[in-house]
Design a protein around this motif. Structure first.
Motif, PDB file in Angstrom:
ATOM      1  N   ALA A 183      -4.110   2.406  -7.110  1.00 16.78           N
ATOM      2  CA  ALA A 183      -3.586   2.495  -5.743  1.00 16.78           C
ATOM      3  C   ALA A 183      -4.731   2.501  -4.733  1.00 16.78           C
ATOM      4  CB  ALA A 183      -2.718   3.747  -5.590  1.00 16.78           C
ATOM      5  N   LEU A 184      -5.787   3.240  -5.033  1.00 14.24           N
ATOM      6  CA  LEU A 184      -6.929   3.312  -4.119  1.00 14.24           C
ATOM      7  C   LEU A 184      -7.702   1.999  -4.073  1.00 14.24           C
ATOM      8  CD1 LEU A 184      -8.126   6.950  -4.843  1.00 14.24           C
ATOM      9  CD2 LEU A 184      -6.804   6.106  -2.872  1.00 14.24           C
ATOM     10  N   LEU A 185      -7.767   1.282  -5.190  1.00 12.80           N
ATOM     11  CA  LEU A 185      -8.414  -0.028  -5.212  1.00 12.80           C
ATOM     12  C   LEU A 185      -7.666  -1.013  -4.307  1.00 12.80           C
ATOM     13  CD1 LEU A 185     -10.544  -1.989  -6.468  1.00 12.80           C
ATOM     14  CD2 LEU A 185      -8.801  -2.501  -8.200  1.00 12.80           C
ATOM     15  N   VAL A 186      -6.358  -1.046  -4.438  1.00 14.38           N
ATOM     16  CA  VAL A 186      -5.528  -1.936  -3.615  1.00 14.38           C
ATOM     17  C   VAL A 186      -5.687  -1.571  -2.134  1.00 14.38           C
ATOM     18  CG1 VAL A 186      -3.134  -2.575  -3.088  1.00 14.38           C
ATOM     19  CG2 VAL A 186      -3.903  -2.465  -5.469  1.00 14.38           C
ATOM     20  N   LEU A 187      -5.656  -0.279  -1.843  1.00 13.46           N
ATOM     21  CA  LEU A 187      -5.820   0.182  -0.470  1.00 13.46           C
ATOM     22  C   LEU A 187      -7.209  -0.170   0.067  1.00 13.46           C
ATOM     23  CD1 LEU A 187      -4.690   1.789   1.956  1.00 13.46           C
ATOM     24  CD2 LEU A 187      -5.619   3.843   0.878  1.00 13.46           C
ATOM     25  N   ALA A 188      -8.250   0.048  -0.729  1.00 16.74           N
ATOM     26  CA  ALA A 188      -9.622  -0.241  -0.288  1.00 16.74           C
ATOM     27  C   ALA A 188      -9.799  -1.718   0.042  1.00 16.74           C
ATOM     28  CB  ALA A 188     -10.615   0.187  -1.363  1.00 16.74           C
ATOM     29  N   ARG A 189      -9.251  -2.584  -0.788  1.00 16.88           N
ATOM     30  CA  ARG A 189      -9.343  -4.023  -0.528  1.00 16.88           C
ATOM     31  C   ARG A 189      -8.725  -4.361   0.829  1.00 16.88           C
ATOM     32  NH1 ARG A 189      -5.146  -7.832  -0.330  1.00 16.88           N
ATOM     33  NH2 ARG A 189      -5.863  -9.917  -0.669  1.00 16.88           N
ATOM     34  N   ASP A 190      -7.550  -3.804   1.082  1.00 21.25           N
ATOM     35  CA  ASP A 190      -6.869  -4.119   2.339  1.00 21.25           C
ATOM     36  C   ASP A 190      -7.566  -3.500   3.543  1.00 21.25           C
ATOM     37  OD1 ASP A 190      -5.088  -5.751   1.058  1.00 21.25           O
ATOM     38  OD2 ASP A 190      -3.492  -4.261   0.958  1.00 21.25           O
ATOM     39  N   VAL A 191      -8.160  -2.323   3.372  1.00 18.15           N
ATOM     40  CA  VAL A 191      -8.919  -1.703   4.460  1.00 18.15           C
ATOM     41  C   VAL A 191     -10.140  -2.567   4.794  1.00 18.15           C
ATOM     42  CG1 VAL A 191     -10.391   0.284   5.042  1.00 18.15           C
ATOM     43  CG2 VAL A 191      -8.094   0.647   4.094  1.00 18.15           C
ATOM     44  N   VAL A 235      -3.904  -7.559 -12.071  1.00 13.50           N
ATOM     45  CA  VAL A 235      -3.855  -7.050 -10.692  1.00 13.50           C
ATOM     46  C   VAL A 235      -5.237  -6.541 -10.288  1.00 13.50           C
ATOM     47  CG1 VAL A 235      -2.947  -5.189  -9.221  1.00 13.50           C
ATOM     48  CG2 VAL A 235      -1.388  -6.534 -10.658  1.00 13.50           C
ATOM     49  N   THR A 236      -5.887  -5.815 -11.172  1.00 15.14           N
ATOM     50  CA  THR A 236      -7.219  -5.278 -10.877  1.00 15.14           C
ATOM     51  C   THR A 236      -8.206  -6.411 -10.600  1.00 15.14           C
ATOM     52  OG1 THR A 236      -6.790  -3.347 -12.259  1.00 15.14           O
ATOM     53  CG2 THR A 236      -9.103  -3.852 -11.772  1.00 15.14           C
ATOM     54  N   LEU A 237      -8.257  -7.400 -11.484  1.00 14.14           N
ATOM     55  CA  LEU A 237      -9.202  -8.514 -11.309  1.00 14.14           C
ATOM     56  C   LEU A 237      -8.905  -9.330 -10.061  1.00 14.14           C
ATOM     57  CD1 LEU A 237      -9.567  -9.733 -15.017  1.00 14.14           C
ATOM     58  CD2 LEU A 237     -11.195  -8.382 -13.654  1.00 14.14           C
ATOM     59  N   ALA A 238      -7.632  -9.618  -9.819  1.00 12.34           N
ATOM     60  CA  ALA A 238      -7.265 -10.403  -8.630  1.00 12.34           C
ATOM     61  C   ALA A 238      -7.561  -9.627  -7.350  1.00 12.34           C
ATOM     62  CB  ALA A 238      -5.787 -10.795  -8.684  1.00 12.34           C
ATOM     63  N   ASN A 254       0.810  -1.217   0.000  1.00 12.78           N
ATOM     64  CA  ASN A 254       0.000   0.000   0.000  1.00 12.78           C
ATOM     65  C   ASN A 254       0.843   1.266   0.000  1.00 12.78           C
ATOM     66  OD1 ASN A 254      -2.935  -0.662  -0.027  1.00 12.78           O
ATOM     67  ND2 ASN A 254      -2.270  -2.013   1.607  1.00 12.78           N
ATOM     68  N   LEU A 255       1.875   1.314   0.815  1.00 13.05           N
ATOM     69  CA  LEU A 255       2.727   2.503   0.816  1.00 13.05           C
ATOM     70  C   LEU A 255       3.417   2.673  -0.531  1.00 13.05           C
ATOM     71  CD1 LEU A 255       4.276   2.349   4.414  1.00 13.05           C
ATOM     72  CD2 LEU A 255       2.510   3.916   3.565  1.00 13.05           C
ATOM     73  N   SER A 256       3.846   1.576  -1.134  1.00 12.93           N
ATOM     74  CA  SER A 256       4.504   1.649  -2.447  1.00 12.93           C
ATOM     75  C   SER A 256       3.533   2.094  -3.531  1.00 12.93           C
ATOM     76  CB  SER A 256       5.108   0.292  -2.817  1.00 12.93           C
ATOM     77  OG  SER A 256       6.115  -0.059  -1.895  1.00 12.93           O
ATOM     78  N   TYR A 257       2.320   1.563  -3.514  1.00 12.83           N
ATOM     79  CA  TYR A 257       1.332   1.940  -4.523  1.00 12.83           C
ATOM     80  C   TYR A 257       0.936   3.410  -4.387  1.00 12.83           C
ATOM     81  CZ  TYR A 257       0.469  -2.442  -6.949  1.00 12.83           C
ATOM     82  OH  TYR A 257       0.603  -3.554  -7.755  1.00 12.83           O
ATOM     83  N   ILE A 258       0.768   3.877  -3.164  1.00 20.03           N
ATOM     84  CA  ILE A 258       0.416   5.285  -2.961  1.00 20.03           C
ATOM     85  C   ILE A 258       1.559   6.184  -3.435  1.00 20.03           C
ATOM     86  CG2 ILE A 258      -0.006   7.040  -1.180  1.00 20.03           C
ATOM     87  CD1 ILE A 258      -1.630   4.803   0.299  1.00 20.03           C
TER      88      ILE A 258
END
Length: 182
Positions: free
Chosen positions: A88-96, A155-158, A71-75
């Motif tokens: 970046a926000l999609l990856v972060l939202a999934r983890d949140v 990455v988006t689909l996974a 997440n820090l790297s994507y942001i």
């Protein structure tokens, strides 16, 4: 502390350093540190199982270190223009969402630990590969080393699939758990 847990702690410490390097335009150093950190993700899990050193601490540190690194790297990559903000926000939202479910389970005593799903591991691996490719593109120049659209789509689909499946797992648990008798 076991070696697998030490590797997780080192990955956790490396996460903000990688992000700072990305944001500071130090793509070569960021790529090297990110790649080394990503490798420790596989190594610590292998060593913990091989040496029978799987621990509750390691089970909490490993996903925390992964999420911090990714997440820090994507942001930082989005802020630097290397990746689109929506990704970046999609990856972060999934983890949140995953983290919120895990915290809610603990706080409310729901007794459900989110077990790692294969799609979650695939998602994490693809996210790490995309970051390495992104940093390689930043180092070598997009004309030399372009980020494949298929990798962004994968990455988006996974990421979406794993978020949905983790949420579904938690919801199924809530729907089927037995209420304690007063």
């Amino acid at each position: 502390m076991t070696l697998p847990n030490i590797l997780c702690v080192l990955r956790l410490i490396a996460a903000p350093v990688v992000a700072a390097l990305i944001y500071g335009g130090e793509a070569v150093l960021a790529a090297a540190l990110f790649a080394c950190s990503a490798i420790t993700d596989a190594v610590d899990g292998y060593l913990a199982r091989r040496w029978r050193q799987v621990s509750l601490l390691g089970q909490m540190l490993d996903p925390l270190a992964d999420k911090a690194l990714i997440n820090l790297s994507y942001i930082a990559a989005a802020a630097s223009g290397y990746l689109p903000w929506w990704l970046a926000l999609l990856v972060l939202a999934r983890d949140v969402i995953i983290l919120a479910g895990a915290i809610a389970s603990r706080v409310f005593g729901l007794g459900h630990d989110l077990l790692p799903l294969a799609i979650g591991k695939i998602s994490t691996a693809l996210q790490m590969v995309l970051m390495v490719v992104t940093l390689a593109s930043a180092v070598l120049g997009p004309a030399t080393f372009a980020i494949p659209n298929a990798l962004v789509v994968a990455v988006t689909l996974a990421t979406v699939a794993s978020g949905i499946l983790y949420a579904a797992s938690w919801l199924v648990h809530l729907a089927t758990r037995r209420q304690p008798v007063p």
